[in-house]
Structures are given as structure tokens and as C-alpha cells.
Enzyme design. Structure first.
Site, mmCIF file in Angstrom:
data_model
loop_
_atom_site.group_PDB
_atom_site.id
_atom_site.type_symbol
_atom_site.label_atom_id
_atom_site.label_comp_id
_atom_site.label_asym_id
_atom_site.label_seq_id
_atom_site.Cartn_x
_atom_site.Cartn_y
_atom_site.Cartn_z
ATOM 1 N N ASP A 119 0.868 -1.161 0.000
ATOM 2 C CA ASP A 119 0.000 0.000 0.000
ATOM 3 C C ASP A 119 0.917 1.226 0.000
ATOM 4 O OD1 ASP A 119 -2.341 1.604 0.309
ATOM 5 O OD2 ASP A 119 -1.950 1.711 2.454
ATOM 6 N N ASP A 154 -0.083 5.038 1.130
ATOM 7 C CA ASP A 154 -0.263 5.960 2.258
ATOM 8 C C ASP A 154 -0.212 5.219 3.586
ATOM 9 O OD1 ASP A 154 -0.776 8.508 0.865
ATOM 10 O OD2 ASP A 154 -2.494 7.444 0.047
#
Length: 217
Positions: free
Chosen positions: A13, A15
Site C-alpha cells: 500500500d 499511504d
């Protein structure tokens, strides 16, 4: 007992996992929502929106307001995010050292748009590590917690799901990885409580420098 497949691809991922953006984003989201007429606390935003796509964010705002937003509704708010990120965005502590030790293929699969992902990776100097291996929720029909994005990333890179590991910091991302049939490591060094990630079936860790060793076990 069936043997555990080796890991051939690590899907990150963005953020909160690669870039330390969650605190910045939540603070700006709070200002944006208040300006739109929906005052929420940081904790409420974390609970509702972290790990979800921008399309989901928009749909929830429209549902609350009871009216559609114009196509350009985000335009006046973009400078708020840009200013915050350009001033304060940094890589997640330890992630560069972890990436240096991970010798298998890696990619990014994020709920953000392609432009946002590239901007945040660029600001933190991480973009060259993932060039041409960046996947966005905009690429698939259903964002997290659906498995579509992670399955799309694996398919594009020619790796079967059971040989993929996902590194996530949101419960929606963990749900998506589990639904995709992938192993998932839940990073709890940021805002998401460790118990949220554990409850969804992630192997939880709190220091990014530990990730390569954890994956080799």
C-alpha cells in the site's frame, strides 16, 4: 499439512506504509469535510475513510449531504493537500532500509489515484523504486476491501495470489488482501490500532525495518 508457498511479489500500500501521509491527509480531510458541511473528528475519519478510495469518499459525502457534488468539487481543495505534503511529507521510518533488503519483486497498489501516488512517491524519493509497477483503485471496478486491486496487480506482474504478500496499514486493505488469498503483514506503526489489523487476520508488526526478516520466516 500443505506447505507454505514462497513469496515472489510484495505488494505495498502507499499511504501510511511507504509514505507517512495518513496524519497529514486526515487533518486536511477534516478541513475539507467541515467546509462541505460535515464536521467529523480525526478518529471518525480514520474509522470511515482510511484505506478507502476517493470514489468512496465522494459517495459518502454525497450521501450525507443528500445531493451530488459537481465534477470539479475537489479543485479548490487540492492546494490544501499539496501544501501539506510538500511541507511535511516523509517516507515511513525504516521503509527505505526495508526496501533495500527485499530482493524479490515489489509493487504499489493503493486506493489513491495514479497522480496522487506518483506525487507522494516523488516527494519522498521513492518513485524510482516502483516505476512502471504502480496500481491504483482507478484501474479496477471495486476498490478495497474488495480484492480486485491486489488481484489486478498480481495478474499484471504474472504472480499467482498465493505467492504474494501484501503490506497494509488499514483494515480495509487487510480485508482486501485476505479476500485475494494473499498473505498480509499489517503495519501498526502509524495511526491504525494493532487490534484492528489483527482482527482482520494480518500478521502485525510495528517497525518497518523488521519486515524483510518477518517475510523470510
Amino acid at each position: 499439512m500443505r506447505p507454505i508457498e514462497p513469496i515472489d511479489l510484495v505488494i505495498f500500500d502507499c499511504d501510511g506504509v511507504l509514505v507517512d501521509s495518513e496524519r497529514l491527509s486526515i487533518d486536511v480531510d477534516r478541513r475539507v469535510l467541515a467546509d462541505l458541511g460535515w464536521p467529523l473528528t480525526r478518529e471518525q475519519i480514520l474509522h470511515r475513510f482510511v484505506g478507502r478510495s476517493s470514489a468512496y469518499f465522494r459517495a459518502e459525502v454525497e450521501a450525507y449531504l443528500g445531493r451530488p457534488l459537481p465534477d470539479d468539487w475537489e479543485t479548490p481543495y487540492q492546494p490544501w493537500y499539496v501544501d501539506a505534503f510538500e511541507r511535511d511529507l516523509t517516507p515511513v521510518p525504516g521503509v527505505e532500509a526495508a526496501l533495500d533488503e527485499i530482493l524479490i519483486a515489489t509493487c504499489v497498489a493503493s486506493s489513491g489515484t495514479h497522480s496522487k501516488i506518483r506525487r507522494t512517491l516523488g516527494l519522498t524519493g521513492l518513485l524510482p523504486r516502483f516505476e512502471a509497477r504502480i496500481f491504483s483503485a482507478d484501474d479496477v471496478e471495486n476498490g478495497k476491501p474488495a480484492p480486485d486491486l491486489f488481484l489486478h496487480a498480481a495478474d499484471q506482474l504474472g504472480v499467482v495470489p498465493e505467492r504474494c504478500a501484501v503490506v497494509e496499514d488499514s483494515r480495509y486493505g487487510v480485508q482486501a488482501a485476505r479476500a485475494a488469498g494473499m498473505r498480509v503483514f499489517g503495519y501498526a506503526g502509524g495511526l491504525t490500532p494493532a487490534e484492528w489489523l489483527e482482527r482482520e487476520g494480518a500478521f502485525v508488526f510495528t517497525d518497518m525495518v523488521d519486515l524483510p526478516a518477518l517475510m523470510s520466516r
